[in-house]
Write a protein that holds these residues in place. Structure first.
Motif, mmCIF file in Angstrom:
data_model
loop_
_atom_site.group_PDB
_atom_site.id
_atom_site.type_symbol
_atom_site.label_atom_id
_atom_site.label_comp_id
_atom_site.label_asym_id
_atom_site.label_seq_id
_atom_site.Cartn_x
_atom_site.Cartn_y
_atom_site.Cartn_z
ATOM 1 N N TYR A 31 38.893 43.945 41.372
ATOM 2 C CA TYR A 31 38.127 45.057 41.115
ATOM 3 C C TYR A 31 36.542 44.683 40.846
ATOM 4 O O TYR A 31 35.681 45.459 41.039
ATOM 5 C CB TYR A 31 38.602 46.225 40.578
ATOM 6 C CG TYR A 31 39.878 46.792 41.180
ATOM 7 C CD1 TYR A 31 39.578 47.969 42.174
ATOM 8 C CD2 TYR A 31 40.855 46.638 40.772
ATOM 9 C CE1 TYR A 31 40.530 48.243 42.908
ATOM 10 C CE2 TYR A 31 42.156 47.037 41.483
ATOM 11 C CZ TYR A 31 42.075 47.835 42.242
ATOM 12 O OH TYR A 31 42.994 48.388 43.102
ATOM 13 N N ASN A 151 40.571 51.416 40.130
ATOM 14 C CA ASN A 151 41.677 51.631 41.174
ATOM 15 C C ASN A 151 41.590 53.031 41.772
ATOM 16 O O ASN A 151 41.652 53.118 43.081
ATOM 17 C CB ASN A 151 43.256 51.327 40.376
ATOM 18 C CG ASN A 151 44.260 51.765 41.481
ATOM 19 O OD1 ASN A 151 44.680 52.587 41.811
ATOM 20 N ND2 ASN A 151 44.601 50.410 42.072
ATOM 21 N N GLY A 154 38.568 52.876 44.187
ATOM 22 C CA GLY A 154 39.059 52.181 45.309
ATOM 23 C C GLY A 154 39.981 52.987 46.193
ATOM 24 O O GLY A 154 40.378 52.286 47.263
#
Length: 160
Positions: A31, A151, A154
């Motif tokens: 990430y 997270n 995303g």
């Protein structure tokens, strides 16, 4: 890709803290570009005076200031900071990137906290809780929350 520098005062002494931090470092690799800097915590006597604490915090603040990347959005972890949910942190990070910020710098002080001058440099003062946590645990918690926030941004399933 977002570049994240985590500046921590003090080292992770115990193996279990290092293992937990390493797990989130690995997860964050997908990430962001993560860099963790450990700065030395100033030694204090068993029962330090306020003057000794202030002098130690000043020295630590000078070390921290020298490592904050130019142009980075700065988050200072401090008990008096703003509490945020994981979703709110994700929104904050997402908003930074939408506005063109590619560098994030998160600051974790040592056992005596951080000097006010460093907190004033922060774009956000963030609190995990009104409770006090050891700075070793705080590092693991910050890494986990960064992973969770990225997270969420995303569209991942970790958060659920």
């Amino acid at each position: 890709m977002l570049s994240v520098r985590l500046i921590c005062v003090g080292k992770l002494g115990e193996k279990f803290w290092a293992q937990a931090a390493a797990e989130y470092e690995k997860r964050l690799g997908g990430y962001c570009k993560l860099e963790i800097l450990e700065l030395p915590e100033q030694r204090l006597p068993q029962t330090p005076s306020q003057g000794e604490i202030d002098a130690a915090l000043k020295k630590e603040s000078e070390l921290i200031a020298a490592k904050i990347p130019s142009g980075a959005a700065v988050i200072a972890m401090c008990v008096e900071g703003k509490p945020m949910s994981s979703e709110q942190l994700a929104d904050y990070v997402s908003d930074l990137t939408v506005r063109g910020t590619s560098r994030l710098c998160v600051l974790i002080g040592g056992s005596c906290g951080m000097e006010e001058s460093i907190k004033q440099r922060a774009n956000l003062r963030l609190s995990m809780s009104p409770m006090t946590f050891p700075h070793h645990l705080a590092r693991v918690m910050v890494l986990e929350q960064l992973y969770r926030a990225l997270n969420i941004v995303g569209g991942g399933k970790y958060h659920k």
